[in-house]
Write an enzyme that holds these catalytic residues in place. Structure first.
Site, PDB file in Angstrom:
ATOM      1  N   LYS A 153       3.303 -15.375   1.799  1.00  0.00           N
ATOM      2  CA  LYS A 153       3.391 -15.953   0.509  1.00  0.00           C
ATOM      3  C   LYS A 153       4.902 -16.090   0.478  1.00  0.00           C
ATOM      4  CE  LYS A 153       1.806 -17.477  -3.436  1.00  0.00           C
ATOM      5  NZ  LYS A 153       0.892 -18.806  -3.578  1.00  0.00           N
ATOM      6  N   ASP A 208     -12.218  -9.144   4.461  1.00  0.00           N
ATOM      7  CA  ASP A 208     -13.685  -9.086   3.769  1.00  0.00           C
ATOM      8  C   ASP A 208     -13.971 -10.608   3.740  1.00  0.00           C
ATOM      9  OD1 ASP A 208     -13.514  -6.488   3.197  1.00  0.00           O
ATOM     10  OD2 ASP A 208     -14.406  -6.668   1.299  1.00  0.00           O
ATOM     11  N   ASP A 225      -6.306  -6.924   4.207  1.00  0.00           N
ATOM     12  CA  ASP A 225      -7.559  -6.390   3.418  1.00  0.00           C
ATOM     13  C   ASP A 225      -8.479  -7.289   2.906  1.00  0.00           C
ATOM     14  OD1 ASP A 225      -9.139  -4.377   2.371  1.00  0.00           O
ATOM     15  OD2 ASP A 225      -8.217  -4.704   0.436  1.00  0.00           O
ATOM     16  N   ASP A 247      -2.864 -17.957  -0.288  1.00  0.00           N
ATOM     17  CA  ASP A 247      -3.895 -18.911  -1.000  1.00  0.00           C
ATOM     18  C   ASP A 247      -4.488 -19.890  -0.131  1.00  0.00           C
ATOM     19  OD1 ASP A 247      -1.583 -19.964  -0.981  1.00  0.00           O
ATOM     20  OD2 ASP A 247      -1.674 -20.567  -3.151  1.00  0.00           O
ATOM     21  N   TYR A 286       0.860  -1.207   0.048  1.00  0.00           N
ATOM     22  CA  TYR A 286      -0.103   0.117   0.030  1.00  0.00           C
ATOM     23  C   TYR A 286       0.926   1.249  -0.156  1.00  0.00           C
ATOM     24  CZ  TYR A 286      -4.631  -1.826   0.715  1.00  0.00           C
ATOM     25  OH  TYR A 286      -5.993  -2.343   0.757  1.00  0.00           O
TER      26      TYR A 286
END
Ligand code: IPM
Ligand code: MG
Length: 367
Positions: free
Chosen positions: A191, A251, A247, A223, A140
């Protein structure tokens, strides 16, 4: 007197902020904890009045407040603006300038809402997880970033995923400390098989874990974590992860609870050694929902539960924090629902009536 800076922002941010004000007034009138609430502009509302998504004046007030409560920012009206001028930049700027690096996003399934999720009841019933998202670094904010022209026909867009070991260490410490107060189980999501920055992430998390031998630490690739969150979410207690992975996963986690309209969050800075004060901003995880804005149908419970978190993390008032949380639980148990949650046999009520119902429950609890 606790100084609250209220930043309603855009869309439904305004409506849910009206309900938040009812809660602060109730505490002022009925308890020993007192709030002074000042309201200011952020996001599109600030662009319209001040030509910037976050003015220096508001930033200064934020720095001087004891806690900030934010509604939501953004909307189609401002989507065509230059990237640096959009409402979202105001939110990102306040997070960065106040160094609010630790974003706590709990996902809790209420007993009375266990059939509101799109997942089977046995998968989510009793779920109580906490996602801890690094909030002021990673992709970000990493440099270099931008869009450049390589030739007449080809452009290049790029961002940089970068973490320093001290940025990882401080979020790791928050995560381990919160795990110690819960069930002492922490899953770090990265990751590391592909990205060096998250290979370093894993290394630092392991190093910090030596100071918290009681916490059972596991690592998961993002993942796989997204798959496991949907398949068997109750295997998790606390999850710690990078800015962008957090983020996305938050959700995803919100949908386990039935509605994005239910999830609060806290963004915390470091504790100032001298004043023992910690910068903090509280906000619902949901956005400004322009499609339902102004209709008095938005769910104010994520906003109200953001005050629950504020009472706990900024004002160390477990008593009032628990009381407000209980008021939310009892209101839902009585079958009152905003339209995002309503199925059969329940009473579909408006944003403002939901706020009133919470106040009714608080009054019933008052001794
Ligand atoms: C969130 C939001 C923000 C983010 C946007 C509005 C900038 O999605 O808080 O999760 O990406 O952090
Ligand atoms: Mg988001």
């Amino acid at each position: 007197m606790n100084k609250i800076l209220l930043l309603p922002g855009d869309g439904i941010g305004y409506e849910i902020s009206q309900e938040a004000k009812k809660i602060f007034s109730w505490f002022n009138d009925n308890t020993s904890i007192k709030f002074e609430v000042e309201e200011e502009l952020i996001g599109g509302a600030s662009i319209d009045s001040n030509n910037t998504p976050l003015s220096d004046d508001v930033l200064d007030k934020a720095l001087k407040s004891d806690a900030i409560l934010l509604g939501a920012v953004g909307g189609p009206k401002w989507e065509k603006l230059d990237f640096q001028q959009r409402p979202e930049r105001g939110l990102l700027k306040i997070r960065k300038e106040l160094d609010l690096f630790a974003n706590l996003r709990p996902a809790l399934v209420f007993e009375s809402l266990k059939d509101a999720s799109s997942l089977k009841e046995h998968v989510i019933s009793g779920l109580d997880i906490m996602i801890i998202r690094e909030l002021t670094s990673g992709i970000y904010f990493g440099e270099p970033r931008g869009i450049i022209e390589l030739s007449d026909k080809v452009k290049k867009g790029f961002n940089t995923l970068v973490y320093t070991s001290d940025e990882i260490e401080r979020i790791a410490r928050v995560a381990f400390e919160i795990s110690m107060q819960r069930s002492k189980k922490l899953c770090s999501v990265d990751k590391a098989n592909v990205l060096e920055s998250t290979e370093l992430w894993r290394e630092v998390i392991k190093e910090v874990s030596k100071d918290f031998p009681q916490v059972e630490l596991s690592h998961m690739y993002v993942d796989n974590a997204s798959m496991q969150l949907v398949k068997n979410p109750k295997q998790f207690d606390v999850i710690v992860t990078t800015n962008m992975f957090g983020d996305i996963l938050s959700d995803c986690a919100s949908m386990l609870t039935g509605s994005l309209g239910m999830l609060p969050s806290a963004s915390l800075g470091k504790i100032d050694q001298l004043s023992n004060k910690r910068m903090a901003m509280y906000e619902p995880v949901h956005g400004s929902a322009p499609d339902i804005a102004g209709k008095n149908i938005a769910n104010p419970l994520a906003m109200i539960q953001s005050i629950v978190m504020m009472l706990k993390y900024s004002f160390s008032s477990l008593r009032y924090s628990n009381m407000l949380q209980l008021a939310v639980e009892k209101t839902l148990a009585k079958g009152f629902r905003t339209q995002d949650l309503v199925s059969s046999n329940e009473q579909n009520i408006s944003t403002s009536i939901m706020g009133d119902k919470i106040i009714d429950e608080l009054n019933l609890m008052k001794r």
